[in-house]
Design a protein around this motif. Structure first.
Motif, PDB file in Angstrom:
ATOM      1  N   ILE A 169       0.835  -1.206   0.000  1.00 22.27           N
ATOM      2  CA  ILE A 169       0.000   0.000   0.000  1.00 22.27           C
ATOM      3  C   ILE A 169       0.868   1.253   0.000  1.00 22.27           C
ATOM      4  O   ILE A 169       1.991   1.248   0.508  1.00 22.27           O
ATOM      5  N   PRO A 170       0.368   2.357  -0.550  1.00 18.48           N
ATOM      6  CA  PRO A 170       1.130   3.613  -0.504  1.00 18.48           C
ATOM      7  C   PRO A 170       1.057   4.258   0.877  1.00 18.48           C
ATOM      8  O   PRO A 170       0.003   4.274   1.514  1.00 18.48           O
ATOM      9  N   GLN A 171       2.188   4.772   1.331  1.00 21.65           N
ATOM     10  CA  GLN A 171       2.250   5.531   2.579  1.00 21.65           C
ATOM     11  C   GLN A 171       2.993   6.826   2.325  1.00 21.65           C
ATOM     12  O   GLN A 171       4.029   6.835   1.649  1.00 21.65           O
ATOM     13  N   GLN A 172       2.472   7.909   2.869  1.00 23.51           N
ATOM     14  CA  GLN A 172       3.183   9.183   2.796  1.00 23.51           C
ATOM     15  C   GLN A 172       4.237   9.234   3.890  1.00 23.51           C
ATOM     16  O   GLN A 172       3.965   8.938   5.057  1.00 23.51           O
ATOM     17  N   VAL A 173       5.452   9.600   3.501  1.00 22.78           N
ATOM     18  CA  VAL A 173       6.570   9.637   4.431  1.00 22.78           C
ATOM     19  C   VAL A 173       6.903  11.092   4.765  1.00 22.78           C
ATOM     20  O   VAL A 173       6.916  11.957   3.886  1.00 22.78           O
ATOM     21  N   PHE A 174       7.186  11.331   6.041  1.00 17.51           N
ATOM     22  CA  PHE A 174       7.538  12.672   6.504  1.00 17.51           C
ATOM     23  C   PHE A 174       8.844  12.614   7.305  1.00 17.51           C
ATOM     24  O   PHE A 174       9.019  11.745   8.156  1.00 17.51           O
ATOM     25  N   VAL A 175       9.743  13.534   7.025  1.00 18.87           N
ATOM     26  CA  VAL A 175      11.011  13.644   7.751  1.00 18.87           C
ATOM     27  C   VAL A 175      11.014  14.987   8.479  1.00 18.87           C
ATOM     28  O   VAL A 175      10.762  16.034   7.873  1.00 18.87           O
ATOM     29  N   HIS A 176      11.307  14.966   9.767  1.00 17.27           N
ATOM     30  CA  HIS A 176      11.252  16.174  10.607  1.00 17.27           C
ATOM     31  C   HIS A 176      12.580  16.413  11.316  1.00 17.27           C
ATOM     32  O   HIS A 176      13.278  15.464  11.685  1.00 17.27           O
TER      33      HIS A 176
ATOM     34  N   THR B 116       8.168  13.528  22.196  1.00 17.36           N
ATOM     35  CA  THR B 116       6.779  13.943  21.999  1.00 17.36           C
ATOM     36  C   THR B 116       6.714  14.909  20.818  1.00 17.36           C
ATOM     37  O   THR B 116       7.738  15.256  20.217  1.00 17.36           O
ATOM     38  N   ALA B 117       5.518  15.362  20.491  1.00 21.56           N
ATOM     39  CA  ALA B 117       5.334  16.285  19.368  1.00 21.56           C
ATOM     40  C   ALA B 117       6.087  17.596  19.582  1.00 21.56           C
ATOM     41  O   ALA B 117       6.430  18.287  18.613  1.00 21.56           O
ATOM     42  N   GLU B 118       6.364  17.945  20.836  1.00 27.88           N
ATOM     43  CA  GLU B 118       7.088  19.174  21.125  1.00 27.88           C
ATOM     44  C   GLU B 118       8.581  19.041  20.858  1.00 27.88           C
ATOM     45  O   GLU B 118       9.308  20.046  20.864  1.00 27.88           O
ATOM     46  N   ASP B 119       9.049  17.823  20.633  1.00 26.53           N
ATOM     47  CA  ASP B 119      10.483  17.590  20.484  1.00 26.53           C
ATOM     48  C   ASP B 119      10.963  17.599  19.038  1.00 26.53           C
ATOM     49  O   ASP B 119      12.138  17.345  18.774  1.00 26.53           O
ATOM     50  N   TYR B 120      10.061  17.851  18.087  1.00 25.05           N
ATOM     51  CA  TYR B 120      10.484  17.961  16.689  1.00 25.05           C
ATOM     52  C   TYR B 120       9.635  18.998  15.969  1.00 25.05           C
ATOM     53  O   TYR B 120       8.509  19.312  16.377  1.00 25.05           O
ATOM     54  N   ASP B 121      10.189  19.545  14.899  1.00 30.97           N
ATOM     55  CA  ASP B 121       9.515  20.582  14.118  1.00 30.97           C
ATOM     56  C   ASP B 121       8.294  19.982  13.423  1.00 30.97           C
ATOM     57  O   ASP B 121       8.411  18.968  12.719  1.00 30.97           O
ATOM     58  N   PRO B 122       7.113  20.569  13.592  1.00 25.48           N
ATOM     59  CA  PRO B 122       5.917  20.005  12.958  1.00 25.48           C
ATOM     60  C   PRO B 122       5.918  20.118  11.437  1.00 25.48           C
ATOM     61  O   PRO B 122       5.181  19.404  10.759  1.00 25.48           O
ATOM     62  N   VAL B 123       6.737  21.011  10.901  1.00 30.75           N
ATOM     63  CA  VAL B 123       6.795  21.194   9.443  1.00 30.75           C
ATOM     64  C   VAL B 123       7.802  20.202   8.859  1.00 30.75           C
ATOM     65  O   VAL B 123       8.980  20.233   9.201  1.00 30.75           O
ATOM     66  N   PRO B 124       7.382  19.304   7.963  1.00 30.97           N
ATOM     67  CA  PRO B 124       8.310  18.319   7.391  1.00 30.97           C
ATOM     68  C   PRO B 124       9.403  18.982   6.560  1.00 30.97           C
ATOM     69  O   PRO B 124       9.216  20.053   5.982  1.00 30.97           O
ATOM     70  N   LEU B 125      10.544  18.322   6.477  1.00 30.72           N
ATOM     71  CA  LEU B 125      11.662  18.806   5.678  1.00 30.72           C
ATOM     72  C   LEU B 125      11.585  18.339   4.226  1.00 30.72           C
ATOM     73  O   LEU B 125      12.248  18.909   3.361  1.00 30.72           O
ATOM     74  N   ASN B 126      10.821  17.280   3.966  1.00 28.92           N
ATOM     75  CA  ASN B 126      10.821  16.719   2.613  1.00 28.92           C
ATOM     76  C   ASN B 126      10.184  17.672   1.611  1.00 28.92           C
ATOM     77  O   ASN B 126       9.257  18.422   1.932  1.00 28.92           O
ATOM     78  N   ILE B 127      10.696  17.609   0.396  1.00 28.87           N
ATOM     79  CA  ILE B 127      10.180  18.440  -0.683  1.00 28.87           C
ATOM     80  C   ILE B 127       9.010  17.725  -1.346  1.00 28.87           C
ATOM     81  O   ILE B 127       9.163  16.618  -1.871  1.00 28.87           O
ATOM     82  N   GLY B 128       7.849  18.356  -1.319  1.00 32.82           N
ATOM     83  CA  GLY B 128       6.678  17.762  -1.956  1.00 32.82           C
ATOM     84  C   GLY B 128       6.199  16.523  -1.226  1.00 32.82           C
ATOM     85  O   GLY B 128       6.580  16.220  -0.098  1.00 32.82           O
ATOM     86  N   GLU B 129       5.346  15.777  -1.906  1.00 37.48           N
ATOM     87  CA  GLU B 129       4.759  14.565  -1.340  1.00 37.48           C
ATOM     88  C   GLU B 129       5.651  13.373  -1.635  1.00 37.48           C
ATOM     89  O   GLU B 129       6.023  13.118  -2.777  1.00 37.48           O
ATOM     90  N   VAL B 130       6.009  12.623  -0.595  1.00 38.20           N
ATOM     91  CA  VAL B 130       6.840  11.431  -0.746  1.00 38.20           C
ATOM     92  C   VAL B 130       5.966  10.213  -0.467  1.00 38.20           C
ATOM     93  O   VAL B 130       5.464  10.037   0.644  1.00 38.20           O
ATOM     94  N   VAL B 131       5.772   9.369  -1.475  1.00 40.61           N
ATOM     95  CA  VAL B 131       4.934   8.184  -1.346  1.00 40.61           C
ATOM     96  C   VAL B 131       5.821   6.948  -1.397  1.00 40.61           C
ATOM     97  O   VAL B 131       6.638   6.789  -2.316  1.00 40.61           O
ATOM     98  N   TYR B 132       5.638   6.083  -0.409  1.00 42.45           N
ATOM     99  CA  TYR B 132       6.470   4.881  -0.281  1.00 42.45           C
ATOM    100  C   TYR B 132       5.585   3.639  -0.341  1.00 42.45           C
ATOM    101  O   TYR B 132       4.540   3.571   0.313  1.00 42.45           O
ATOM    102  N   PHE B 133       6.006   2.621  -1.114  1.00 44.27           N
ATOM    103  CA  PHE B 133       5.208   1.421  -1.343  1.00 44.27           C
ATOM    104  C   PHE B 133       5.793   0.169  -0.692  1.00 44.27           C
ATOM    105  O   PHE B 133       5.398  -0.937  -1.032  1.00 44.27           O
ATOM    106  N   GLY B 134       6.741   0.338   0.224  1.00 40.59           N
ATOM    107  CA  GLY B 134       7.294  -0.819   0.915  1.00 40.59           C
ATOM    108  C   GLY B 134       8.412  -1.509   0.170  1.00 40.59           C
ATOM    109  O   GLY B 134       8.696  -2.690   0.419  1.00 40.59           O
ATOM    110  N   THR B 135       9.068  -0.813  -0.747  1.00 42.89           N
ATOM    111  CA  THR B 135      10.183  -1.387  -1.501  1.00 42.89           C
ATOM    112  C   THR B 135      11.439  -1.444  -0.641  1.00 42.89           C
ATOM    113  O   THR B 135      11.432  -1.041   0.528  1.00 42.89           O
ATOM    114  N   ASP B 136      12.560  -1.915  -1.247  1.00 40.76           N
ATOM    115  CA  ASP B 136      13.749  -2.172  -0.452  1.00 40.76           C
ATOM    116  C   ASP B 136      14.586  -0.946  -0.117  1.00 40.76           C
ATOM    117  O   ASP B 136      15.575  -1.051   0.599  1.00 40.76           O
TER     118      ASP B 136
END
Length: 456
Positions: free
Chosen positions: A123-130, A147-167
């Protein structure tokens, strides 16, 4: 030639048959004084079992990270994320003058995926890096240490990153984030600890399945192989007349270990009341739990009924037996291979209470909780702990060492010495159902089975 061999084998068989010796196993038994014999008895006691979260669970790892999310009807939503600090792969890099970042991306090698149904594997999953606001240290070792206070809520990734469980997973990051690394001082570039102290780390996670949508996937990656690759164009200054050039700087995502985070909606399912079914999760989720005071009451009640109060017992075997029913769809792929009693103890290094497998798991000849699909049960021998419950006073039982969680475990064999060691499986999101104290099944509920002797 074949005929001669047949004759020899036949004669050997006849000789062995007529050479059998009858052994009298009663010989010498009347030479043992009667006051030194220890008759062996057996007993079975209903095991009082609750459902309790196993948080906080130590989840630092030097080998594996995990990210993803799974929603089930039974447990609700569970979310996984991994955080690790950033370190320069090579110290002392010199970028001359007028350095310009052309690109940066995070690359991780996914070693395995886990889902509750095969249909969810791709299945597709959106990936976020913070970007994180704090480092991992000896105080941040648990699944809920960030906790949520320990990282920036705005992701660093450019655009939408979709991951399908590949290697492998590749995430391109914001250039403004990369430009911060160019501001590192020489001391920070030359000292990994100073570099990590300033730039902290990264957290990776995915989106959660929508409310009412069941499924999802957990993704595991090889920790130590994840890295940031930053392309920089700069003007070399070590010689005159050199043209501008591109170079790729490597920043390691983590050095010694990473921290695997997880959160669970099943916390609301904790209960002290007897259940028809005991639903359990892996990682730091919901577990069958045996309260030391309730177990002590059950054992003392049995001793009173058998007239054993005040007598010292020797426990030869103390087995916890958890029966289960085969699911209607016959699918048991989400059940762990082993379940074993685990307790807590104070760790002087981390200065915190950590989970450990029971000591008897390292004793040869004992059941270590391997699933038995033929008998439909998990059987776990813990004679050392049960010995305490049988002979010690309730006031002597320890809050850490005698409260018991039933948890998935894993083993590892030393490639050089061949020694096998056991530890808690703190990563994989197993799920399953065991029979509870109010079960209607003919197999019954959880039991404590004893083999014991009474000291005369």
């Amino acid at each position: 030639m074949q005929f001669r061999h047949t004759i020899v084998l036949a004669l050997a068989a006849i000789f062995m048959a007529v050479s059998c010796i009858t052994v009298d196993k009663t010989m010498g038994e009347d030479m043992v004084p009667g006051n030194q014999s220890l008759p062996v008895s057996m007993a079975e006691i209903d095991l009082p079992v609750q459902l309790k979260s196993s948080q906080p669970l130590q989840t630092v790892s030097s080998s594996e990270g995990t990210f993803g999310a799974i929603r089930t009807k039974e447990f609700g939503l569970v979310e996984f994320a991994t955080v690790a600090d950033i370190y320069p792969a090579d110290t002392g890099w010199d970028l001359g003058n007028d350095a310009i970042v052309k690109g940066i991306y995070l690359l991780a090698n996914v070693s395995a995926t886990y889902s509750t149904h095969d249909q969810q594997d791709g299945i597709p999953q959106q990936v976020f890096v913070h970007k994180t606001f704090k480092n991992i240290d000896s105080a941040a070792i648990f699944n809920n240490s960030f906790t949520a206070e320990d990282y920036d809520p705005v992701p660093l990734n450019i655009g939408e990153v979709v991951y399908f469980g590949t290697d492998s997973l590749k995430v391109h990051l914001n250039l403004d984030y990369a430009k911060e690394f160019l501001k590192a001082t020489k001391a920070e570039r030359d000292t990994a600890k100073l570099f990590a102290k300033r730039f902290k780390g990264l957290l990776i996670k995915t989106n959660a399945p929508e409310e009412g949508v069941y499924g999802g996937r957990e993704n595991m990656f090889n920790f130590g192989l994840g890295a940031l690759y930053m392309t920089v164009n700069f003007q070399p200054t070590w010689e005159e007349g050199l043209s501008r050039k591109d170079t790729i700087l490597t920043l390691n995502w983590g050095r010694d270990y990473c921290l695997n985070l997880s959160s669970y909606e099943s916390n609301s399912m904790q209960t002290e009341e007897p259940q028809e079914e005991l639903l359990f999760e892996g990682a730091a989720g919901l577990k069958p739990y045996i309260d030391k005071d309730e177990l002590k009451k059950a054992i003392d009640s049995w001793k009173a009924k058998e007239g054993l109060q005040g007598k010292e017992l020797i426990i030869a075997k103390g087995a916890l037996v958890f029966p289960f029913e085969i699911p209607d769809n016959l699918d048991m792929s989400t059940y762990p291979n082993t379940l074993y009693p685990c307790t807590r103890d104070y760790d002087t290094t981390y200065k915190a209470n950590l989970f450990y497998t029971g000591i008897d798991i390292n004793s040869s000849g004992l059941n270590i909780g391997t699933i038995n699909r033929s008998l439909c049960e998990y059987r776990m021998d813990i004679p050392s702990i049960i010995q305490d419950f049988v002979n010690k006073d309730a006031s002597e039982l320890d809050e850490l060492k005698h409260n018991i969680w039933i948890m998935p475990t894993k083993s590892q064999v030393d490639s050089y010495y061949g020694a096998e060691t056991y530890s808690i499986e703190s990563t994989t999101y197993y799920t399953g159902k065991l029979n509870g104290n109010k079960t209607k099944s003919s197999k019954g509920g959880p039991k404590l089975q004893l083999v014991y002797s009474v000291l005369q």
